[in-house]
Structures are given as structure tokens and as C-alpha cells.
Design a protein around this motif. Structure first.
Motif, PDB file in Angstrom:
ATOM      1  N   GLY A 108      -3.230 -24.857-129.468  1.00  0.00           N
ATOM      2  CA  GLY A 108      -4.638 -24.984-129.798  1.00  0.00           C
ATOM      3  C   GLY A 108      -5.441 -23.712-129.686  1.00  0.00           C
ATOM      4  O   GLY A 108      -6.538 -23.610-130.247  1.00  0.00           O
ATOM      5  N   ARG A 109      -4.949 -22.723-128.924  1.00  0.00           N
ATOM      6  CA  ARG A 109      -5.637 -21.437-128.766  1.00  0.00           C
ATOM      7  C   ARG A 109      -7.110 -21.647-128.421  1.00  0.00           C
ATOM      8  O   ARG A 109      -8.010 -21.055-129.025  1.00  0.00           O
ATOM      9  N   ARG A 110      -7.345 -22.496-127.436  1.00  0.00           N
ATOM     10  CA  ARG A 110      -8.713 -22.881-127.094  1.00  0.00           C
ATOM     11  C   ARG A 110      -9.444 -21.844-126.267  1.00  0.00           C
ATOM     12  O   ARG A 110     -10.672 -21.916-126.112  1.00  0.00           O
ATOM     13  N   ILE A 111      -8.707 -20.902-125.707  1.00  0.00           N
ATOM     14  CA  ILE A 111      -9.326 -19.824-124.917  1.00  0.00           C
ATOM     15  C   ILE A 111      -9.050 -18.508-125.638  1.00  0.00           C
ATOM     16  O   ILE A 111      -7.916 -18.271-126.065  1.00  0.00           O
ATOM     17  N   PRO A 112     -10.038 -17.644-125.803  1.00  0.00           N
ATOM     18  CA  PRO A 112      -9.800 -16.356-126.457  1.00  0.00           C
ATOM     19  C   PRO A 112      -8.680 -15.590-125.758  1.00  0.00           C
ATOM     20  O   PRO A 112      -8.663 -15.511-124.525  1.00  0.00           O
ATOM     21  N   ARG A 113      -7.748 -15.069-126.530  1.00  0.00           N
ATOM     22  CA  ARG A 113      -6.595 -14.416-125.920  1.00  0.00           C
ATOM     23  C   ARG A 113      -6.984 -13.208-125.082  1.00  0.00           C
ATOM     24  O   ARG A 113      -6.321 -12.898-124.079  1.00  0.00           O
ATOM     25  N   GLU A 114      -8.074 -12.507-125.462  1.00  0.00           N
ATOM     26  CA  GLU A 114      -8.500 -11.349-124.673  1.00  0.00           C
ATOM     27  C   GLU A 114      -8.877 -11.766-123.255  1.00  0.00           C
ATOM     28  O   GLU A 114      -8.615 -11.035-122.293  1.00  0.00           O
ATOM     29  N   GLU A 115      -9.461 -12.962-123.134  1.00  0.00           N
ATOM     30  CA  GLU A 115      -9.816 -13.460-121.806  1.00  0.00           C
ATOM     31  C   GLU A 115      -8.555 -13.767-121.000  1.00  0.00           C
ATOM     32  O   GLU A 115      -8.484 -13.485-119.794  1.00  0.00           O
ATOM     33  N   LEU A 116      -7.564 -14.345-121.655  1.00  0.00           N
ATOM     34  CA  LEU A 116      -6.324 -14.680-120.955  1.00  0.00           C
ATOM     35  C   LEU A 116      -5.560 -13.432-120.554  1.00  0.00           C
ATOM     36  O   LEU A 116      -4.941 -13.397-119.488  1.00  0.00           O
ATOM     37  N   GLN A 117      -5.583 -12.419-121.399  1.00  0.00           N
ATOM     38  CA  GLN A 117      -4.909 -11.165-121.048  1.00  0.00           C
ATOM     39  C   GLN A 117      -5.508 -10.578-119.775  1.00  0.00           C
ATOM     40  O   GLN A 117      -4.780 -10.173-118.859  1.00  0.00           O
ATOM     41  N   ARG A 118      -6.832 -10.565-119.709  1.00  0.00           N
ATOM     42  CA  ARG A 118      -7.495 -10.030-118.518  1.00  0.00           C
ATOM     43  C   ARG A 118      -7.285 -10.961-117.317  1.00  0.00           C
ATOM     44  O   ARG A 118      -7.076 -10.493-116.194  1.00  0.00           O
ATOM     45  N   GLN A 119      -7.304 -12.276-117.568  1.00  0.00           N
ATOM     46  CA  GLN A 119      -7.094 -13.224-116.474  1.00  0.00           C
ATOM     47  C   GLN A 119      -5.707 -13.053-115.866  1.00  0.00           C
ATOM     48  O   GLN A 119      -5.546 -13.150-114.641  1.00  0.00           O
ATOM     49  N   LEU A 120      -4.697 -12.792-116.694  1.00  0.00           N
ATOM     50  CA  LEU A 120      -3.348 -12.607-116.163  1.00  0.00           C
ATOM     51  C   LEU A 120      -3.251 -11.350-115.308  1.00  0.00           C
ATOM     52  O   LEU A 120      -2.514 -11.325-114.317  1.00  0.00           O
ATOM     53  N   VAL A 121      -3.969 -10.315-115.688  1.00  0.00           N
ATOM     54  CA  VAL A 121      -4.010  -9.114-114.833  1.00  0.00           C
ATOM     55  C   VAL A 121      -4.668  -9.465-113.506  1.00  0.00           C
ATOM     56  O   VAL A 121      -4.203  -9.053-112.432  1.00  0.00           O
ATOM     57  N   HIS A 122      -5.738 -10.251-113.561  1.00  0.00           N
ATOM     58  CA  HIS A 122      -6.394 -10.707-112.332  1.00  0.00           C
ATOM     59  C   HIS A 122      -5.453 -11.594-111.518  1.00  0.00           C
ATOM     60  O   HIS A 122      -5.442 -11.539-110.280  1.00  0.00           O
ATOM     61  N   ASP A 123      -4.669 -12.419-112.210  1.00  0.00           N
ATOM     62  CA  ASP A 123      -3.709 -13.283-111.518  1.00  0.00           C
ATOM     63  C   ASP A 123      -2.699 -12.457-110.730  1.00  0.00           C
ATOM     64  O   ASP A 123      -2.322 -12.837-109.603  1.00  0.00           O
ATOM     65  N   PHE A 124      -2.276 -11.343-111.309  1.00  0.00           N
ATOM     66  CA  PHE A 124      -1.328 -10.485-110.589  1.00  0.00           C
ATOM     67  C   PHE A 124      -1.957  -9.977-109.295  1.00  0.00           C
ATOM     68  O   PHE A 124      -1.329 -10.016-108.230  1.00  0.00           O
ATOM     69  N   ALA A 125      -3.193  -9.511-109.401  1.00  0.00           N
ATOM     70  CA  ALA A 125      -3.889  -9.011-108.210  1.00  0.00           C
ATOM     71  C   ALA A 125      -4.081 -10.124-107.187  1.00  0.00           C
ATOM     72  O   ALA A 125      -3.925  -9.907-105.971  1.00  0.00           O
ATOM     73  N   ALA A 126      -4.391 -11.330-107.656  1.00  0.00           N
ATOM     74  CA  ALA A 126      -4.613 -12.450-106.739  1.00  0.00           C
ATOM     75  C   ALA A 126      -3.323 -12.839-106.019  1.00  0.00           C
ATOM     76  O   ALA A 126      -3.329 -13.090-104.806  1.00  0.00           O
ATOM     77  N   LEU A 127      -2.221 -12.900-106.760  1.00  0.00           N
ATOM     78  CA  LEU A 127      -0.930 -13.218-106.132  1.00  0.00           C
ATOM     79  C   LEU A 127      -0.568 -12.172-105.081  1.00  0.00           C
ATOM     80  O   LEU A 127      -0.090 -12.509-103.989  1.00  0.00           O
ATOM     81  N   ALA A 128      -0.798 -10.905-105.436  1.00  0.00           N
ATOM     82  CA  ALA A 128      -0.493  -9.832-104.487  1.00  0.00           C
ATOM     83  C   ALA A 128      -1.392  -9.910-103.260  1.00  0.00           C
ATOM     84  O   ALA A 128      -0.946  -9.684-102.124  1.00  0.00           O
ATOM     85  N   ALA A 129      -2.660 -10.248-103.465  1.00  0.00           N
ATOM     86  CA  ALA A 129      -3.613 -10.322-102.345  1.00  0.00           C
ATOM     87  C   ALA A 129      -3.259 -11.450-101.391  1.00  0.00           C
ATOM     88  O   ALA A 129      -3.322 -11.287-100.156  1.00  0.00           O
ATOM     89  N   VAL A 130      -2.880 -12.610-101.934  1.00  0.00           N
ATOM     90  CA  VAL A 130      -2.492 -13.736-101.073  1.00  0.00           C
ATOM     91  C   VAL A 130      -1.263 -13.368-100.263  1.00  0.00           C
ATOM     92  O   VAL A 130      -1.175 -13.642 -99.053  1.00  0.00           O
TER      93      VAL A 130
END
Length: 230
Positions: free
Chosen positions: A170-192
Motif C-alpha cells: 500500500g505504500r501508505r507512509i512516504p518512503r523518505e520518512e521510513l528511510q529516516r525512521q530506520l536510521v533512527h531505529d538503529f540509534a534507538a536499538l543501540a541506545a537501549v
């Protein structure tokens, strides 16, 4: 006026052509929906000639998958220069380029396609994940990762896969947002993980020290700060 003459191809050249044709068709539709007749027609040859080069659609699919896997693995290659956040953002951009270009084939592979479950296919999928894992460790400057770091990196690669699959539906979320969110996810996983392990904490402090104020990691910290109670 010149008359077009079909050029005779050598064995390897014809195999490469058929793999390219199959990969193009599989990129727009699930491999289950593509017939040998369609592949033959797109290549401009007869159905029996396709079988001369490949025993069946499964073997052709695996060959196309092998090429796609190599392409996908190369998307994770990035010069080890500049802040990590910016590097990961570029990697995610190329990863989603691939997913966008080969959506049905990528989805069929991860969710269940004609070759899924075979040892050859599983080995190809694992090779892409391992290539991504090695590249991320190189960006972190780590040769012998701890158990916690390995967990963070492999979990993040798995998260990127599942995020891409959900986005394709469905591509319901703009891919640019997901690309940045995944980078944030990496930082969040590392921080936890850093909250439980001093070695991870030291690595995270080192990485954040090189991050600019306008980088993706700094943007995450800013967003999280707005959620904290006053």
C-alpha cells in the motif's frame, strides 16, 4: 531501408539475457504469475530454447535471484567517510530504491515464492544479510563484535526487511520518512543496548561525538525531547 536480423548469441550471453528478462518480469509481478512462455516472448525466442538454457522456471528464478541478491548486497556498500547517521541514511535510500524497483519479486522472496525454502535460495538470502552485517560493522569500526552489538545489527537488518515489506503493501507512509525512521531505529536499538552494557555505551558515545547538530541522530534526540514531560 535495412532489415533487422536476429543476432545469434553465445551460450553465456543468452543466459545473461534470459536472466535479465526474467528479473525484469519478476520485478513487476510475482514469479508465480510469470510463465516460461512470457519469458520466451520477451526474449524473442521460443519456449523450447528457454529450456535449452534452463531446466525450468525454478532454475531461471534462482539465477535471477542470484543477480538480484548481488545487486541488493552492493546497495549496502558505502564509503566510510563522514558521520554514521548520514552514511546509514544513504544506504537506506539505495535499499528502498531496490525495493521500489523490484517490489513483487522482493515480496515474493521474503513472503514465499517458487524457490523459497530451497537451500540455494536460503543461502542467497543469508548472503545478502551477511553482506549487510559486515558492511555495518565496518562503518562502526568493529572487527570482533560483542554479542550485544551483533544482536543490535542483525535485529536492525531484520527490521529493515520487515519495514520494506509492510511499505510495499500500500505504500501508505512516504518512503523518505521510513528511510529516516530506520536510521533512527538503529540509534534507538543501540541506545537501549547501551543502557545495559558499558561496551555498547562507549561505542555509542564515540559514534554520537562525530554526529553534527543537523544529522539524523541529532534529529531523533530532538524529537524524543519533545515527548518528555515538562
Amino acid at each position: 531501408m535495412t532489415t533487422g536480423v536476429r543476432r545469434r548469441m553465445g551460450v553465456e550471453e543468452r543466459r545473461r539475457q534470459l536472466i535479465g528478462v526474467a528479473l525484469e518480469l519478476f520485478s513487476h509481478r510475482s514469479p508465480d504469475e510469470v510463465s516460461i512462455d512470457e519469458i520466451a516472448a520477451a526474449a524473442g525466442i521460443s519456449r523450447p530454447l528457454v529450456y535449452h538454457y534452463f531446466p525450468g522456471k525454478l532454475s531461471l528464478y534462482e539465477a535471477a535471484l542470484r543477480r538480484a541478491a548481488q545487486d541488493l548486497a552492493e546497495r549496502f556498500v558505502e564509503p566510510q567517510e563522514g558521520p554514521l547517521g548520514a552514511r546509514l541514511l544513504r544506504v537506506m535510500g539505495r535499499f528502498f530504491d531496490f525495493v521500489d524497483e523490484h517490489g513483487p519479486g522482493f515480496s515474493a522472496l521474503m513472503r514465499g515464492g517458487p524457490a523459497v525454502g530451497s537451500s540455494a535460495t536460503n543461502a542467497l538470502i543469508d548472503s545478502v544479510r551477511q553482506a549487510a552485517y559486515v558492511q555495518i560493522l565496518a562503518h562502526l569500526g568493529v572487527v570482533a563484535p560483542s554479542a550485544r552489538l551483533e544482536l543490535v545489527v542483525r535485529s536492525w537488518i531484520s527490521l529493515a526487511e520487515s519495514t520494506a515489506l509492510i511499505w510495499l503493501d500500500g505504500r501508505r507512509i512516504p518512503r523518505e520518512e521510513l528511510q529516516r525512521q530506520l536510521v533512527h531505529d538503529f540509534a534507538a536499538l543501540a541506545a537501549v543496548s547501551a543502557a545495559y552494557d558499558e561496551e555498547m555505551a562507549a561505542l555509542l558515545r564515540h559514534l554520537l561525538a562525530d554526529e553534527p547538530g543537523d544529522g539524523p541522530f541529532a534529529a531523533l534526540i530532538t524529537r524524543l525531547a519533545t515527548l518528555a514531560p515538562a
